[in-house]
Design an enzyme around this catalytic site. Structure first.
Site, PDB file in Angstrom:
ATOM      1  N   SER A  27      -2.209  27.000  50.259  1.00 36.79           N
ATOM      2  CA  SER A  27      -3.062  25.808  50.195  1.00 36.79           C
ATOM      3  C   SER A  27      -2.960  25.001  51.484  1.00 36.79           C
ATOM      4  O   SER A  27      -3.937  24.361  51.902  1.00 36.79           O
ATOM      5  CB  SER A  27      -2.703  24.936  48.987  1.00 36.79           C
ATOM      6  OG  SER A  27      -1.449  24.318  49.139  1.00 36.79           O
ATOM      7  N   LYS A  45       3.738  17.819  44.451  1.00 40.12           N
ATOM      8  CA  LYS A  45       3.686  17.531  43.021  1.00 40.12           C
ATOM      9  C   LYS A  45       4.909  16.776  42.509  1.00 40.12           C
ATOM     10  O   LYS A  45       4.901  16.268  41.381  1.00 40.12           O
ATOM     11  CB  LYS A  45       3.500  18.822  42.229  1.00 40.12           C
ATOM     12  CG  LYS A  45       2.150  19.496  42.445  1.00 40.12           C
ATOM     13  CD  LYS A  45       0.994  18.641  41.970  1.00 40.12           C
ATOM     14  CE  LYS A  45      -0.318  19.399  42.017  1.00 40.12           C
ATOM     15  NZ  LYS A  45      -1.454  18.600  41.510  1.00 40.12           N
TER      16      LYS A  45
END
Length: 333
Positions: A270, A45
């Site tokens: 994830s 991110k």
């Protein structure tokens, strides 16, 4: 104590390593992980956060010593925005689900963010009646556009461009154009649509696999698109996806453990979802070069892993001590 990052730290965003997972590779099918925790604030991110901030500065909607950045997030985008914002001289407020790990919340506070917690699921849902984090962020920011700026990663094309302009080209170069399959977990859709669009432009036959979480999941950063509407950013380029896979909590956590045992690699949940999906994708392949995005490492998830019996406290501590490919991050864990 609040940490303040140096302005030059943003120069370290991108150019993350691509490593072969040799214990999983065979003679004809090679597995590679793109280790996004080597970004300065520890996740994939960082790319989107930096691109969104720079785009807002160019458009004049983000002003030094005046603007406050506010964003709904399940963690990594918040960490990236807060770290980068502190380096560039902005304040940040983060709207975050209560279920997010305490380690993640502590990092955000350490970096200087003000937190607003909601009872949302792990990843703020998109859709009427389910988007408490998104709704609260909008409620705070909308009446004061002169002060608040909400990047809105769920709609902001700068999120897509970050991966079209950096992640995709890096993967193509690092594999010398041999990548045949590309997988990543999906939340906003920025990573998969950006990187995949670039890869498809280089070779239309690259197979793109989107990984979603099961319903009612524990996989921070991912979403399930039956529970939550697909973000607008994703909808714009959804057709770039060739195949969908759904990762369960169990399979994802099993893959986390496998990576500890076989690769001495401590990853976030994830990344476990992507690993189990890579293994599924390889089952019927005679040859191929499979690249998966490993969004973050496991340093924010000790409480989750011990609570869910993924690793005992002793196993976790040993895995962290012996972990390969770790990065010295800009924030203290």
């Amino acid at each position: 104590m609040t940490a303040v990052a140096r302005p030059d730290i943003v120069e370290r965003i991108g150019q993350t390593p691509l490593v072969e997972l040799k214990s999983f590779s065979t003679k004809n099918v090679k597995f590679f992980a793109k280790l996004e925790w080597h970004n300065p604030f520890g996740s994939v991110k960082d790319r989107a956060a930096y691109w969104m901030i720079k785009d807002a500065e160019k458009r004049g909607v983000l002003k030094k010593d005046k603007s406050i950045i506010i964003e709904p997030t399940s963690g990594n985008t918040g960490i990236a925005l807060t770290g980068i914002a502190s380096a560039l001289g902005y304040k940040v407020e983060i709207v975050i689900p209560e279920k997010v790990s305490e380690e993640t919340k502590n990092i955000l506070r350490h970096l200087g963010a003000t937190l607003h917690e909601t009872s949302d699921d792990l990843c703020p849902r998109v859709g009427a009646g389910t988007d408490q984090s998104i709704a609260l962020a909008k409620a705070i920011s909308k009446p004061r556009p002169d002060i608040y700026y909400m990047p809105n990663q769920y709609e902001n094309d700068a999120n897509f461009l970050a991966h079209y302009e950096s992640t995709g080209p890096e993967i193509w170069k690092q594999t010398n154009g041999t990548v045949t399959h590309f997988l990543t977990g999906c939340g906003t859709g920025g990573t998969i649509t950006g990187a995949a669009t670039y890869l498809k432009e280089k070779n239309k036959n690259v197979h793109i696999i989107a990984v979603q979480a099961q319903k009612n999941h524990l996989l921070q950063g991912l979403r399930n698109f039956e529970e939550s509407s697909m973000p607008e950013l994703f909808k714009r380029r959804e057709k770039v996806v060739d195949e969908w896979m759904t990762a369960t909590n169990k399979d994802s956590f099993d893959a986390v453990r496998q990576l500890v045992e076989k690769e001495s690699m401590l990853v976030g949940p994830s990344s476990g979802s992507v690993m189990t999906s890579m293994l599924k994708a390889a089952q019927n392949l005679k040859s191929g070069v499979i690249v998966g995005i490993f969004a973050d490492d496991g340093r924010k998830f000790k409480s989750l892993y011990t609570q869910e019996n993924v690793l005992s406290e002793q196993e976790y501590d040993r895995a962290l001590k012996n972990a390969k490919h770790m990065s010295k991050l800009a924030y203290s864990l």
